[in-house]
Write an enzyme that holds these catalytic residues in place. Structure first.
Site, PDB file in Angstrom:
ATOM      1  N   GLU B  53       0.816  -1.218   0.000  1.00 33.04           N
ATOM      2  CA  GLU B  53       0.000   0.000   0.000  1.00 33.04           C
ATOM      3  C   GLU B  53       0.851   1.271   0.000  1.00 33.04           C
ATOM      4  O   GLU B  53       0.430   2.306  -0.520  1.00 33.04           O
ATOM      5  CB  GLU B  53      -0.955   0.018   1.201  1.00 33.04           C
ATOM      6  CG  GLU B  53      -2.099  -0.995   1.111  1.00 33.04           C
ATOM      7  CD  GLU B  53      -1.727  -2.350   1.706  1.00 33.04           C
ATOM      8  OE1 GLU B  53      -0.527  -2.586   1.971  1.00 33.04           O
ATOM      9  OE2 GLU B  53      -2.644  -3.167   1.910  1.00 33.04           O
ATOM     10  N   PHE B 115     -10.951  -7.076  14.523  1.00 38.88           N
ATOM     11  CA  PHE B 115      -9.942  -7.540  13.571  1.00 38.88           C
ATOM     12  C   PHE B 115      -9.673  -6.460  12.524  1.00 38.88           C
ATOM     13  O   PHE B 115     -10.597  -5.921  11.924  1.00 38.88           O
ATOM     14  CB  PHE B 115     -10.410  -8.837  12.893  1.00 38.88           C
ATOM     15  CG  PHE B 115      -9.439  -9.324  11.844  1.00 38.88           C
ATOM     16  CD1 PHE B 115      -8.166  -9.753  12.203  1.00 38.88           C
ATOM     17  CD2 PHE B 115      -9.786  -9.327  10.504  1.00 38.88           C
ATOM     18  CE1 PHE B 115      -7.265 -10.186  11.251  1.00 38.88           C
ATOM     19  CE2 PHE B 115      -8.887  -9.757   9.538  1.00 38.88           C
ATOM     20  CZ  PHE B 115      -7.620 -10.181   9.913  1.00 38.88           C
ATOM     21  N   GLN B 116      -8.428  -6.168  12.326  1.00 37.25           N
ATOM     22  CA  GLN B 116      -7.971  -5.144  11.373  1.00 37.25           C
ATOM     23  C   GLN B 116      -8.577  -3.764  11.639  1.00 37.25           C
ATOM     24  O   GLN B 116      -8.790  -2.983  10.719  1.00 37.25           O
ATOM     25  CB  GLN B 116      -8.212  -5.593   9.919  1.00 37.25           C
ATOM     26  CG  GLN B 116      -7.312  -6.773   9.538  1.00 37.25           C
ATOM     27  CD  GLN B 116      -7.218  -7.025   8.052  1.00 37.25           C
ATOM     28  OE1 GLN B 116      -8.153  -6.775   7.304  1.00 37.25           O
ATOM     29  NE2 GLN B 116      -6.072  -7.550   7.608  1.00 37.25           N
ATOM     30  N   LYS B 165     -17.371  -0.173   7.036  1.00 38.89           N
ATOM     31  CA  LYS B 165     -17.924  -1.174   6.127  1.00 38.89           C
ATOM     32  C   LYS B 165     -19.436  -1.009   5.981  1.00 38.89           C
ATOM     33  O   LYS B 165     -19.971  -1.096   4.877  1.00 38.89           O
ATOM     34  CB  LYS B 165     -17.581  -2.580   6.640  1.00 38.89           C
ATOM     35  CG  LYS B 165     -17.762  -3.657   5.595  1.00 38.89           C
ATOM     36  CD  LYS B 165     -17.114  -4.967   6.021  1.00 38.89           C
ATOM     37  CE  LYS B 165     -17.216  -5.992   4.900  1.00 38.89           C
ATOM     38  NZ  LYS B 165     -16.564  -7.277   5.269  1.00 38.89           N
ATOM     39  N   MET B 477      24.709   7.982   0.630  1.00 31.74           N
ATOM     40  CA  MET B 477      24.680   9.294   1.272  1.00 31.74           C
ATOM     41  C   MET B 477      25.019   9.169   2.753  1.00 31.74           C
ATOM     42  O   MET B 477      25.712  10.015   3.317  1.00 31.74           O
ATOM     43  CB  MET B 477      23.306   9.950   1.080  1.00 31.74           C
ATOM     44  CG  MET B 477      23.230  11.380   1.583  1.00 31.74           C
ATOM     45  SD  MET B 477      24.434  12.458   0.772  1.00 31.74           S
ATOM     46  CE  MET B 477      23.462  13.133  -0.581  1.00 31.74           C
TER      47      MET B 477
END
Lengths: 181, 576
Positions: B53, B115-116, B165, B477
């Site tokens: 993502e 959950f999540q 949802k 760097m």
């Protein structure tokens, strides 16, 4: 140095978090922050007293203005052209031998006694930050057991400026469910 | 369209995106966003399936920076949402307009550690311009319309819309007109104060040694023509910030080049000696000012930026104007008198001195391949017309020094956040925004390994980008800083890489390896000619450093210059 900001916001969930998060993120020090409803439905009003120099306060104002939920910010400054009021509840030791002395002081400060117990009094005092600090200093020798303050609410003296921004809170915010501001 | 007709929240999401002009979204499905994915196929919007993502946000970022349109990301709740954070912070610091839509657990489960479930609006508060938690289908359209308006308006930035949802599943009527946003208008800049304009004009008239500091805001405002008109009429040379590269043409005779930590010495010297700085759409970042106390001590300063909170933040200025740059310049230009600063420009030219001679790209081939050679050849072969998407580190600075960007939106790089792994996904987004453009990824071996899984996204989506991996076997760097400031203790900076040619092959893509200067050009040509994404690994001098350099905290003119080249070639080490 204390600087006073008045912030009008949408009355919608999560707004207080947004303001607090901004101050934390930019390391602006908040001395006190109060929130409440206003004469207009859907609009909340915050009074922030910040401990900072003039230029930092100005930056805080500009950052506040970038928040979508902020309708308007008034930078009242630190001068005497504002009405600034704080309320304190002070539980102080005042056994029989000291009680009359404490009551006299309460009188002098035009404060109120709102609770009396065997050895203590609860005093309510409204006034400028300086007045409340003076009362607290005066009572300290008697023994302050508990001190609670609301934080300042402030308003500019003179002709009021009207709020220009449109009010239209969405029913969405940062979490908080039904909790407002 | 009948008002009584209801749609699901999921349909309303896509309906809103279509009406906002979105043609492509970058995303990754999951449980809490499933209803939205299920409705997707009914709408004419292309979905690009990413491999992580974070890359979805970088792709949307690259898409937005290449095109000027709003980039859109879709992800699920929990880890899907938290993976967006780095991308959002990157977009926030570089002012990219994005809308990220995340699924959230059902509103009844909010706050239960379901959950999540994560509090993504809480988490993203400081890295978004604004965010929303939508718990009802009827709030979807107002929230999304406002999200797009906020993302685009003023100083652009990312906005996140978290949608439960049940809000995606339940139904509401579509009232597009009734959801017209206006809160974003609250903070648009006030009309420009004529007194400030007059003061600015006075300073421009009086200046003998003026310099324009050209920033990213020029591209965001679309003010290239106005800035060039000002520079040309008042004969003012311009220095560019990293994100300002491409905002005004690099090969113009008034262009000095990049300023700041790895800017050219004469550019920084011009700033330090200037008597007037016109800061246009830039924010005096610490990487361009060096030590603030000693910054441009002789200069009056005019600062024009749309974000009032940037004015007088790092550098106190004489005239501060919070407004859209193009608007201010259009008001200013008719009154700007023609001027001739050829003496001042001549002085700056003298300061260039032997810089060109010392420039590594002009040295005879000594058998060593330097990144500078690669960048120079890339610029030459693409005629400076490619869109280069650079990652973060040494190669990013070499790209900035040796690829001369004339075209607008021709450099896409993570400036403010310095997000490694940005380049490949951002390049895929850029290509999808501008299919006709030739896109080059310039990445280091470290950063490329962070997000190279997106090669498969390029394959799956049939996207062609060209990739130059500048491999020096170090996190270069950081190694350079260790060499200069940590007595050469290379803690955790040597990094191994896979065989990049075989890696490309595993993705079904052509790969090449180049180790000699003589082979650079042919490899670049071959990659360009390939029909698919093509990768070139350039094995460059391992311990080369970016010069010149202003050490962090030093004054801007206090630069470390490239040591005499023979020393570098002979010892391969960094003489301080």
């Amino acid at each position: 140095m204390s600087d006073v900001l008045v912030v009008y916001t949408d009355d919608e969930p999560g707004v207080l978090t947004r303001v607090a998060s901004l101050f934390r993120r930019r390391s602006f020090n908040i001395h006190s922050l109060t929130v409440g409803p206003t004469e207009r439905p859907g609009v909340s009003r915050m009074t922030l007293v910040v401990d900072t120099d003039e230029s930092t306060a100005r930056r805080a104002v500009e950052h506040l203005r970038k928040l979508v939920n902020v309708l308007e910010v008034q930078h009242l400054g630190s001068g005497g052209s504002n009405v600034v009021r704080d309320l304190a509840l002070i539980r102080v030791n005042a056994g029989p031998t000291k009680r009359s002395e404490v009551l006299q002081l309460v009188e002098v400060f035009r404060a109120n006694v709102v609770d009396i117990a065997e050895d203590t009094l609860v005093i309510e005092c409204t006034g400028s930050l300086a007045k409340i600090e003076a009362l607290v200093d005066t009572l300290r020798p008697f023994g302050i057991i508990e001190l609670g303050r609301t934080g300042a609410v402030a308003m500019a003296r003179g002709t009021p400026t009207t709020l220009k921004a449109k009010v239209a809170p969405l029913r969405t915010g940062t979490g908080g469910g039904a909790m407002s501001v | 369209m009948s008002k009584a007709e209801t749609r699901t929240g999921a349909q309303l999401i896509w309906e809103s995106l279509v009406r906002e002009g979105v043609d492509i979204v970058f995303g990754y499905p999951g449980g809490a966003i499933l209803p939205t994915y299920d409705a997707m196929t009914e709408y004419p919007i292309r979905h690009v399936l990413v491999r992580h993502e974070q890359s979805a946000v970088h792709m949307a970022d690259g898409y937005a920076r290449a095109s000027g349109r709003v980039g859109v990301v879709v992800a699920t709740s929990g880890p899907g949402a938290t993976n967006l954070v780095t991308g959002l912070a990157t977009a926030m610091l570089d002012s990219t307009p994005l809308v990220a839509i995340t699924g959230q657990v059902g509103s009844g489960l909010l706050g239960t550690d379901a959950f999540q479930e994560v509090d993504i609006t809480g988490i993203t508060l400081p890295v978004t311009k604004h965010n929303y938690l939508v718990t009802r289908a009827e709030d979807v359209v107002p929230a999304l319309r406002e999200a797009f308006a906020v993302a685009r308006s003023g100083r652009p930035g990312p906005v996140l819309v978290d949608i439960t949802k049940d809000a995606q599943q339940s139904r509401a009527t579509l009232d597009w007109e009734g959801a017209e946003p206006h809160r974003h208008l609250r903070h648009l800049p006030a009309p420009v104060d004529p007194a400030a304009l007059a003061q600015a004009l006075e300073l421009i008239r009086e200046a003998k040694r003026p310099v324009i500091l050209a920033g990213h805001g020029i591209q965001l405002s679309g003010a290239r023509a106005e800035v060039m008109a000002l520079a040309e009429r008042a004969d003012i040379p311009f220095a560019l910030t990293l994100l300002g590269l491409g905002a005004v043409p690099a090969t113009h005779s008034l262009s000095l080049g990049m300023m700041g930590m790895h800017g050219e010495s004469w550019v920084n010297r011009a700033i330090q000696e200037a008597d007037l700085l016109l800061a246009l759409g830039m924010r005096f970042d610490d990487r361009v000012t060096g030590k603030l106390k000693e910054y441009a001590p002789h200069a009056k300063k005019i600062h024009i930026d749309i974000d009032a909170s940037e004015l007088n933040k790092n550098v106190a200025v004489d005239v501060a104007i919070a407004a859209d740059l193009g608007e201010v310049l259009r008001a200013l230009l008719p009154q700007v008198p023609a001027a001739d600063h050829s003496a001042w420009r001549g002085t700056i030219r003298e300061w260039r001195g032997d810089s060109a001679v010392r420039d590594i790209k002009n040295l005879p081939d000594d058998g060593h391949l330097y990144a500078a050679h690669v960048m120079h050849d890339l610029w030459r072969i693409t005629k400076g017309e490619a869109v280069v998407v650079s990652d973060v580190g040494q190669h990013q600075m070499w790209e900035a020094q040796y690829y001369h960007h004339d075209g607008e939106r021709s450099l896409i790089t993570s400036g403010g956040a310095g997000t490694m792994g940005f380049a490949l996904p951002a390049a895929i987004g850029a290509k999808l925004a501008r299919p006709e453009a030739e896109i080059w990824v310039v990445a280091g071996d470290g950063g490329f390994q962070m997000t190279f899984a997106e090669l498969m996204t390029a394959v799956q989506e049939g996207v062609k980008v060209n990739i130059a991996v500048i491999n020096n076997g170090y996190l270069g760097m950081v190694r350079q800083w260790q060499a200069l400031f940590y007595e050469g203790r290379y803690a955790a900076t040597p990094i191994l890489s896979p065989d990049f040619v075989k890696l490309a092959d595993a993705f079904g893509l052509p790969g090449q390896r180049v180790e000699a200067r003589a082979d650079v050009a042919a490899a670049i040509e071959q990659a360009r000619a390939a029909g698919s994404t093509a990768l070139i690994e350039f094995k460059v001098e391992q311990e080369d450093s970016v010069y010149p350099m202003v050490p962090a905290g030093a004054a801007l003119h206090d630069m470390i210059r490239r040591p005499s080249p023979s020393v570098l070639a002979e010892t391969g080490s960094d003489p301080v």
